[in-house]
Design a protein around this motif. Sequence first.
Motif, PDB file in Angstrom:
ATOM      1  N   PHE A 181       4.210  42.856   6.669  1.00 19.92           N
ATOM      2  CA  PHE A 181       3.065  43.708   7.957  1.00 19.92           C
ATOM      3  C   PHE A 181       3.961  42.647   9.174  1.00 19.92           C
ATOM      4  CE2 PHE A 181      -0.295  43.758  10.496  1.00 19.92           C
ATOM      5  CZ  PHE A 181      -0.253  45.391  10.924  1.00 19.92           C
ATOM      6  N   ILE A 182       4.163  41.288   8.905  1.00 21.10           N
ATOM      7  CA  ILE A 182       4.393  40.589  10.604  1.00 21.10           C
ATOM      8  C   ILE A 182       5.415  41.085  11.326  1.00 21.10           C
ATOM      9  CG2 ILE A 182       4.714  38.345  10.852  1.00 21.10           C
ATOM     10  CD1 ILE A 182       2.486  37.524   9.425  1.00 21.10           C
ATOM     11  N   ARG A 183       6.456  41.096   9.965  1.00 21.06           N
ATOM     12  CA  ARG A 183       7.896  41.532  10.442  1.00 21.06           C
ATOM     13  C   ARG A 183       8.234  42.850  10.696  1.00 21.06           C
ATOM     14  NH1 ARG A 183       9.183  38.289   4.861  1.00 21.06           N
ATOM     15  NH2 ARG A 183       9.306  41.123   4.596  1.00 21.06           N
ATOM     16  N   ALA A 184       7.172  43.664  10.280  1.00 24.69           N
ATOM     17  CA  ALA A 184       7.545  44.683  10.963  1.00 24.69           C
ATOM     18  C   ALA A 184       6.387  45.083  12.155  1.00 24.69           C
ATOM     19  CB  ALA A 184       6.127  45.623   9.878  1.00 24.69           C
ATOM     20  N   MET A 185       6.008  44.426  12.498  1.00 20.49           N
ATOM     21  CA  MET A 185       5.147  44.139  13.896  1.00 20.49           C
ATOM     22  C   MET A 185       5.836  43.298  14.720  1.00 20.49           C
ATOM     23  SD  MET A 185       2.116  46.010  13.905  1.00 20.49           S
ATOM     24  CE  MET A 185       3.747  46.908  12.840  1.00 20.49           C
ATOM     25  N   ILE A 186       6.712  42.290  14.254  1.00 19.90           N
ATOM     26  CA  ILE A 186       7.439  41.479  15.290  1.00 19.90           C
ATOM     27  C   ILE A 186       8.528  42.057  16.345  1.00 19.90           C
ATOM     28  CG2 ILE A 186       9.015  39.336  15.783  1.00 19.90           C
ATOM     29  CD1 ILE A 186       7.828  37.914  13.733  1.00 19.90           C
ATOM     30  N   ASP A 187       9.324  43.601  15.217  1.00 23.24           N
ATOM     31  CA  ASP A 187      10.110  44.509  15.919  1.00 23.24           C
ATOM     32  C   ASP A 187       9.675  45.226  16.229  1.00 23.24           C
ATOM     33  OD1 ASP A 187      12.063  43.135  13.816  1.00 23.24           O
ATOM     34  OD2 ASP A 187      11.698  44.795  12.576  1.00 23.24           O
ATOM     35  N   GLU A 188       7.959  45.051  16.640  1.00 22.00           N
ATOM     36  CA  GLU A 188       7.615  46.258  17.622  1.00 22.00           C
ATOM     37  C   GLU A 188       7.216  45.900  18.742  1.00 22.00           C
ATOM     38  OE1 GLU A 188       4.899  48.692  15.254  1.00 22.00           O
ATOM     39  OE2 GLU A 188       6.318  50.218  13.927  1.00 22.00           O
ATOM     40  N   THR A 189       7.153  44.950  19.132  1.00 16.05           N
ATOM     41  CA  THR A 189       6.553  43.956  19.918  1.00 16.05           C
ATOM     42  C   THR A 189       7.543  43.215  21.113  1.00 16.05           C
ATOM     43  OG1 THR A 189       6.054  42.019  18.708  1.00 16.05           O
ATOM     44  CG2 THR A 189       4.281  43.154  19.312  1.00 16.05           C
ATOM     45  N   GLU A 190       8.389  43.914  22.360  1.00 17.86           N
ATOM     46  CA  GLU A 190       9.307  43.225  22.631  1.00 17.86           C
ATOM     47  C   GLU A 190       8.551  42.089  23.123  1.00 17.86           C
ATOM     48  OE1 GLU A 190       9.665  46.129  25.344  1.00 17.86           O
ATOM     49  OE2 GLU A 190      10.933  47.744  23.892  1.00 17.86           O
ATOM     50  N   LYS A 191       7.265  41.828  23.822  1.00 15.23           N
ATOM     51  CA  LYS A 191       7.037  40.347  25.149  1.00 15.23           C
ATOM     52  C   LYS A 191       6.546  39.456  24.274  1.00 15.23           C
ATOM     53  CE  LYS A 191       5.583  43.305  28.683  1.00 15.23           C
ATOM     54  NZ  LYS A 191       4.359  43.537  29.518  1.00 15.23           N
TER      55      LYS A 191
END
Length: 249
Positions: A230-240
């Motif tokens: 889940f963390i890896r997936a969220m990192i890919d979606e958070t540009e900043k």
Amino acid sequence: TGSIASGDTACGFANTAMVLAERRFIPKVFAAVDRVISAVRSLAAVEAGAIGPHKDCGYEGIYVKAITGIPIAMEGRSSAVAHPSPVGNIAACAADLWSNESVQHIKLLGGYAPVVSMEQLAYDCRLMNGASGRGPDTARLLRDLHADSDSALDPQAYVLRPDVVVAIAKQIVADTHGPFSRSKTAARAAVEALRDGLAAGQLNLDSRETDWLDRIEDQLDQIPEDEEAFIRAMIDETEKLNPAHYDLV
């Protein structure tokens, strides 16, 4: 305790959602679910050794108190000078300390704002102490009046009802698989509680809000069981986000 001293609330997350909901940028039910999830984050501080009182602007403190028994500071109607909220009365249900938040030093007809606000706060405390002084029955009556006056009007207030809090807290405690799993459990329990309140006629929601309950459940179903995934997936979606700042790489 071997822990690093730090804050004990997750109010920065849930209160941001509360303000956004007030401005109609996000649904109120989303903010309500966010509030319940934040209880898991605040609970982590107590598990690490924090002894309270839990911070006043963390309205999820009632969950932490229900689970751990620590004293909590709360704020509500007496802090309207600092910000609006839909939980002005219900926040007082289980408060051990009552706060008035931040007050600008400006002149009002009744005097300077901090003095006026302190007077309002004092009257609130006199009322609550007076009810407690008359015994448990009177204290519970005031508690219930605080709850009932807010809970039907906004889902963010409904999830702070003492009976709802205790029911959801039991589910959070029963989940022994860590904060990530507990957060999902808390979210699902919050959605279920809102549905139950709506069905029982104890909560008023318009169709736009009820539609979001389905969408939130759908999103919860898509969250993987594996926290790292889940963390890896969220990192890919958070540009900043810089993952290195949070030891995520």
